[in-house]
Scaffold this motif. Structure first.
Motif, PDB file in Angstrom:
ATOM      1  N   GLU A   1       0.818  -1.212   0.000  1.00 21.66           N
ATOM      2  CA  GLU A   1       0.000   0.000   0.000  1.00 21.66           C
ATOM      3  C   GLU A   1       0.850   1.260   0.000  1.00 21.66           C
ATOM      4  O   GLU A   1       0.324   2.362  -0.093  1.00 21.66           O
TER       5      GLU A   1
ATOM      6  N   VAL B   1       0.223   3.223  -8.292  1.00 20.52           N
ATOM      7  CA  VAL B   1       0.453   2.921  -9.707  1.00 20.52           C
ATOM      8  C   VAL B   1       1.270   4.042 -10.364  1.00 20.52           C
ATOM      9  O   VAL B   1       2.183   3.758 -11.146  1.00 20.52           O
TER      10      VAL B   1
ATOM     11  N   HIS C   1       1.568   6.923 -15.810  1.00 18.74           N
ATOM     12  CA  HIS C   1       0.681   5.933 -15.209  1.00 18.74           C
ATOM     13  C   HIS C   1      -0.390   5.375 -16.144  1.00 18.74           C
ATOM     14  O   HIS C   1      -0.864   4.260 -15.955  1.00 18.74           O
TER      15      HIS C   1
ATOM     16  N   TYR D   1      -2.388   0.095 -17.678  1.00 16.81           N
ATOM     17  CA  TYR D   1      -3.489  -0.847 -17.933  1.00 16.81           C
ATOM     18  C   TYR D   1      -3.431  -1.498 -19.314  1.00 16.81           C
ATOM     19  O   TYR D   1      -4.304  -2.282 -19.666  1.00 16.81           O
TER      20      TYR D   1
ATOM     21  N   PHE E   1      -1.576  -4.680 -17.429  1.00 15.38           N
ATOM     22  CA  PHE E   1      -2.200  -5.414 -16.325  1.00 15.38           C
ATOM     23  C   PHE E   1      -3.642  -4.954 -16.128  1.00 15.38           C
ATOM     24  O   PHE E   1      -3.925  -3.760 -16.263  1.00 15.38           O
ATOM     25  N   PRO E   2      -4.535  -5.880 -15.782  1.00 18.61           N
ATOM     26  CA  PRO E   2      -5.947  -5.522 -15.591  1.00 18.61           C
ATOM     27  C   PRO E   2      -6.177  -4.710 -14.316  1.00 18.61           C
ATOM     28  O   PRO E   2      -7.174  -4.005 -14.213  1.00 18.61           O
ATOM     29  N   SER E   3      -5.270  -4.797 -13.354  1.00 17.50           N
ATOM     30  CA  SER E   3      -5.459  -4.093 -12.081  1.00 17.50           C
ATOM     31  C   SER E   3      -4.152  -4.092 -11.307  1.00 17.50           C
ATOM     32  O   SER E   3      -3.232  -4.858 -11.611  1.00 17.50           O
ATOM     33  N   LYS E   4      -4.087  -3.255 -10.290  1.00 16.44           N
ATOM     34  CA  LYS E   4      -2.914  -3.241  -9.422  1.00 16.44           C
ATOM     35  C   LYS E   4      -2.758  -4.593  -8.726  1.00 16.44           C
ATOM     36  O   LYS E   4      -1.642  -5.099  -8.584  1.00 16.44           O
ATOM     37  N   ALA E   5      -3.878  -5.185  -8.323  1.00 15.35           N
ATOM     38  CA  ALA E   5      -3.822  -6.475  -7.619  1.00 15.35           C
ATOM     39  C   ALA E   5      -3.139  -7.540  -8.478  1.00 15.35           C
ATOM     40  O   ALA E   5      -2.359  -8.352  -7.973  1.00 15.35           O
ATOM     41  N   ALA E   6      -3.430  -7.525  -9.775  1.00 10.45           N
ATOM     42  CA  ALA E   6      -2.826  -8.510 -10.675  1.00 10.45           C
ATOM     43  C   ALA E   6      -1.316  -8.315 -10.730  1.00 10.45           C
ATOM     44  O   ALA E   6      -0.543  -9.286 -10.739  1.00 10.45           O
TER      45      ALA E   6
ATOM     46  N   GLU F   1      -5.292 -13.924  -5.338  1.00 11.10           N
ATOM     47  CA  GLU F   1      -4.181 -14.045  -6.291  1.00 11.10           C
ATOM     48  C   GLU F   1      -2.838 -13.972  -5.571  1.00 11.10           C
ATOM     49  O   GLU F   1      -1.912 -14.729  -5.868  1.00 11.10           O
TER      50      GLU F   1
END
Lengths: 200, 200
Positions: free
Chosen positions: A29, A33, A44, A48, A51-56, A124
DNA sequence: TGTACATCAGTGAACGCGCGTTCACTGATGTAC
DNA sequence: TGTACATCAGTGAACGCGCGTTCACTGATGTAC
């Protein structure tokens, strides 16, 4: 403008490698991005496309960090040492249980750097940690196979000890305990045996 | 409306205790001031009558968590056991190295729950961790004094092992490793000795 | 091989949202006399 | 002990900010012919 396939792949690799270091250094945290993309030499918005998201990305960056670390546990090809697997373990432990590892989380063990954040980072990330931990435990088990009657149990205990030592050492901050705990774990019989003569 | 001094002190205590649990359960960044105050039965605006900032509460909540845990290591007054200090350690380890501790971070060890976030949470939090760790190490050293030739080193090693085991167990998520690592650390000679007969 | 067009990596502004924090307000509590 | 006033714990709206994400746009790359 559009980039070549090669350049695109290189960008992706740069993002993952940069993320892998930044996340370990500042926590999941603690890195946005925009921060990350700037560190990777981009803006920034392009994130995308990869990657589809920060989590990915977090999951992939952690997997990358585990690979990096696990590789260090593999015997070097053509190593002249009599027991290349044990030699790799000795080098690994010597680096792991060091002041340098405590102060440089960015290139260190992801378990020690992110361990207590991982449970809150989604499925994930947990899966990446599970895969990474299995891989490292397997390597440690192999390396301890020659000296320990129950190498898998020994590997799990060893991993717990060294991860705990780094987590605690970093959490208490600079002070007497920070070095003392590393030194104490270094004198653990199983560590001493694995290190061989290497105690500097 | 204004509350009595007694009621004010009680509110403060409720906030700290609620925070201490929530932070351990969800991580420092997983709990907002509004969340927390709602869980404590109040609205968020009143928070700043008690604490200058969220960071200040985090430090106090962690100190509270350490106190709670350290108290469990103290021998019960009037304990009839022949070695009350060793008995307290045995009970402590039996609870620490359990599936319940893995799944219930909110009432567990702050080092295991927050360890890898602590280095990014500021000086106040690091100080709370340093003080808490010292306190727990002192208790463990005392408890190991009768059975170990170098009780302080043994205490530091033991703490590293058990903190590492819980961190890893939680990070890998539900699966084979989660229980296996706890079981492995439970069979560590130093743990076996400290647990005495208690292995259930 | 050359051409014409579709694709898409990267840019930078913008969006919506949740966060920590502030503030005017309320009315019971504490205190000075 | 009683009274009059100041204090301040708690409320709920509001603020500013940074975050993850989206989007229109650019122009070099890839591809179909």
């Amino acid at each position: 403008m559009r980039r070549s396939k090669q350049a695109t792949a290189e960008s992706r690799r740069t993002i993952v490698e940069t993320a892998s270091k930044l996340f370990r250094a500042r926590g999941l945290e603690g890195v946005g991005v925009a921060d990350l993309m700037q560190a990777a030499g981009m803006t920034h918005g392009g994130f995308y496309r990869h990657f589809p998201s920060k989590a990915a990305l977090v999951a992939e960056a952690m997997a990358h960090a585990f690979s990096e670390v696990a590789t260090r546990l593999e015997p070097r090809a053509g190593d002249a040492a009599p027991e290349p697997v044990a030699a790799a373990l000795s080098v690994y432990l010597n680096v792991y249980l060091s002041a340098g590892h405590v102060s440089h989380a960015e290139s260190g063990c992801p378990m020690a750097a992110i361990g207590s954040e991982a449970p809150h980072a989604g499925a994930e990330v947990s899966a990446a940690f599970a895969a990474g931990a299995h891989r490292i435990v397997d390597r440690l088990t192999e390396a301890l196979g020659q000296t320990s009657p129950e190498p898998r149990e020994a590997a799990l205990r060893l991993l717990s000890s060294i991860v705990g030592a780094i987590v605690i050492s970093r959490a208490v901050g600079e002070g007497s305990l920070q070095d003392e705990i590393i030194a104490a774990v270094r004198t653990d019989p199983i560590v001493v045996r694995a290190l061989g003569g290497k105690t500097n």
